[in-house]
Design an enzyme around this catalytic site. Structure first.
Site, PDB file in Angstrom:
ATOM      1  N   TYR A  89      40.040  55.357  27.873  1.00 31.37           N
ATOM      2  CA  TYR A  89      39.469  56.317  26.934  1.00 31.37           C
ATOM      3  C   TYR A  89      40.010  57.711  27.246  1.00 31.37           C
ATOM      4  O   TYR A  89      40.309  58.486  26.338  1.00 31.37           O
ATOM      5  CB  TYR A  89      37.938  56.302  27.022  1.00 31.37           C
ATOM      6  CG  TYR A  89      37.347  54.987  26.598  1.00 31.37           C
ATOM      7  CD1 TYR A  89      37.176  54.680  25.251  1.00 31.37           C
ATOM      8  CD2 TYR A  89      36.975  54.027  27.533  1.00 31.37           C
ATOM      9  CE1 TYR A  89      36.649  53.462  24.855  1.00 31.37           C
ATOM     10  CE2 TYR A  89      36.451  52.806  27.153  1.00 31.37           C
ATOM     11  CZ  TYR A  89      36.292  52.525  25.812  1.00 31.37           C
ATOM     12  OH  TYR A  89      35.786  51.324  25.416  1.00 31.37           O
ATOM     13  N   ASN A 112      34.929  52.176  15.096  1.00 35.66           N
ATOM     14  CA  ASN A 112      36.154  51.676  14.471  1.00 35.66           C
ATOM     15  C   ASN A 112      35.805  50.630  13.411  1.00 35.66           C
ATOM     16  O   ASN A 112      35.246  49.585  13.737  1.00 35.66           O
ATOM     17  CB  ASN A 112      37.062  51.073  15.546  1.00 35.66           C
ATOM     18  CG  ASN A 112      38.281  50.385  14.980  1.00 35.66           C
ATOM     19  OD1 ASN A 112      38.649  50.577  13.819  1.00 35.66           O
ATOM     20  ND2 ASN A 112      38.915  49.569  15.796  1.00 35.66           N
ATOM     21  N   CYS A 120      41.048  48.667  19.201  1.00 36.43           N
ATOM     22  CA  CYS A 120      40.184  49.290  20.197  1.00 36.43           C
ATOM     23  C   CYS A 120      39.920  48.336  21.368  1.00 36.43           C
ATOM     24  O   CYS A 120      39.515  48.780  22.441  1.00 36.43           O
ATOM     25  CB  CYS A 120      38.889  49.798  19.576  1.00 36.43           C
ATOM     26  SG  CYS A 120      37.955  48.572  18.700  1.00 36.43           S
ATOM     27  N   HIS A 121      40.225  47.046  21.185  1.00 32.81           N
ATOM     28  CA  HIS A 121      40.070  46.107  22.304  1.00 32.81           C
ATOM     29  C   HIS A 121      41.074  46.400  23.419  1.00 32.81           C
ATOM     30  O   HIS A 121      40.902  45.945  24.540  1.00 32.81           O
ATOM     31  CB  HIS A 121      40.212  44.657  21.824  1.00 32.81           C
ATOM     32  CG  HIS A 121      41.540  44.320  21.242  1.00 32.81           C
ATOM     33  ND1 HIS A 121      41.856  44.575  19.915  1.00 32.81           N
ATOM     34  CD2 HIS A 121      42.648  43.770  21.785  1.00 32.81           C
ATOM     35  CE1 HIS A 121      43.094  44.173  19.676  1.00 32.81           C
ATOM     36  NE2 HIS A 121      43.608  43.690  20.806  1.00 32.81           N
ATOM     37  N   GLU A 147      47.013  38.356  23.854  1.00 30.78           N
ATOM     38  CA  GLU A 147      48.186  39.208  23.751  1.00 30.78           C
ATOM     39  C   GLU A 147      49.037  39.165  25.021  1.00 30.78           C
ATOM     40  O   GLU A 147      50.263  39.046  24.949  1.00 30.78           O
ATOM     41  CB  GLU A 147      47.768  40.652  23.444  1.00 30.78           C
ATOM     42  CG  GLU A 147      47.144  40.802  22.077  1.00 30.78           C
ATOM     43  CD  GLU A 147      46.708  42.219  21.763  1.00 30.78           C
ATOM     44  OE1 GLU A 147      46.993  43.146  22.558  1.00 30.78           O
ATOM     45  OE2 GLU A 147      46.074  42.416  20.702  1.00 30.78           O
TER      46      GLU A 147
END
Length: 156
Positions: A89, A112, A120-121, A147
Site C-alpha cells: 500500500y 475497488n 487490488c489482490h 499468477e
C-alpha cells in the site's frame, strides 16, 4: 441501464455489471440477480475464463470507474501493477505522489469496483503479509498463486 451477468470461477461467483459500452463492476457475490447478458458481458466472461485458465495476463475491457479523484488515481496505479507481481500500500502511495497515504490507499483498494481486472489482490502489506482484500484472504492467496504459478511455468 445496468445489465448483470455472472461467471462461476474456482473461487466463487463473479457478478459483472455493465451497460452496452462499459464495465462498471466485477465483484464476488453469493446471490445472482436476474441475468441480462450482452456482448460486453460475454467478452468479460471470456477474458475472465481465460485468466482463470492461465491463458490471459491482461484485460482489454472498457472500464468506467466511478469514484473520487483519489480513488481513481489509486485504481489507475493498481491497474499498472504487472501480472504476478506484488507491491505494498505504501508503494502505491509513493507512486501516486502521496507517500503518507498508505492507509487511504488501502481504503481505496477496498472500494475497488472491478475485482481482478483492477488487481487490488496484488497489493500486500509492507510486512509482505496478505492483508485487506474485499473477497477475503483465501481468494487473494488463490489469485496470487494462480499468477505466480503461471509465471513460473512460462519461465519468466
Amino acid at each position: 441501464m445496468l445489465l448483470y451477468d455472472y461467471l462461476d470461477t474456482p473461487i466463487g461467483i463473479l457478478e459483472i455489471a455493465c451497460d452496452e459500452n462499459y464495465i462498471f463492476g466485477i465483484c464476488f457475490t453469493d446471490q445472482r440477480k436476474k441475468t441480462s447478458s450482452s456482448l460486453l458481458s460475454k467478452q468479460a466472461k471470456h477474458e475472465l475464463k481465460e485468466y482463470f485458465e492461465g491463458r490471459r495476463t491482461a484485460f482489454s475491457l472498457p472500464l468506467r470507474l466511478d469514484g473520487t479523484p483519489f480513488q481513481k488515481e489509486v485504481w489507475k496505479a493498481l491497474y499498472e501493477i504487472p501480472y504476478a507481481r506484488t507491491c505494498s500500500y505504501k508503494d502505491i502511495a509513493v507512486k501516486i505522489g502521496r507517500p503518507g497515504a498508505a492507509r487511504a490507499v488501502g481504503q481505496a483498494c477496498n472500494k475497488n469496483p472491478i475485482a481482478i481486472v483492477i488487481p487490488c489482490h496484488r497489493v500486500i502489506g509492507s510486512s509482505k503479509k496478505l492483508v485487506g482484500y474485499a473477497g477475503g484472504p483465501e481468494k487473494k492467496l488463490y489469485l496470487l498463486n494462480l499468477e505466480q504459478n503461471l509465471l513460473k511455468l512460462s519461465g519468466q
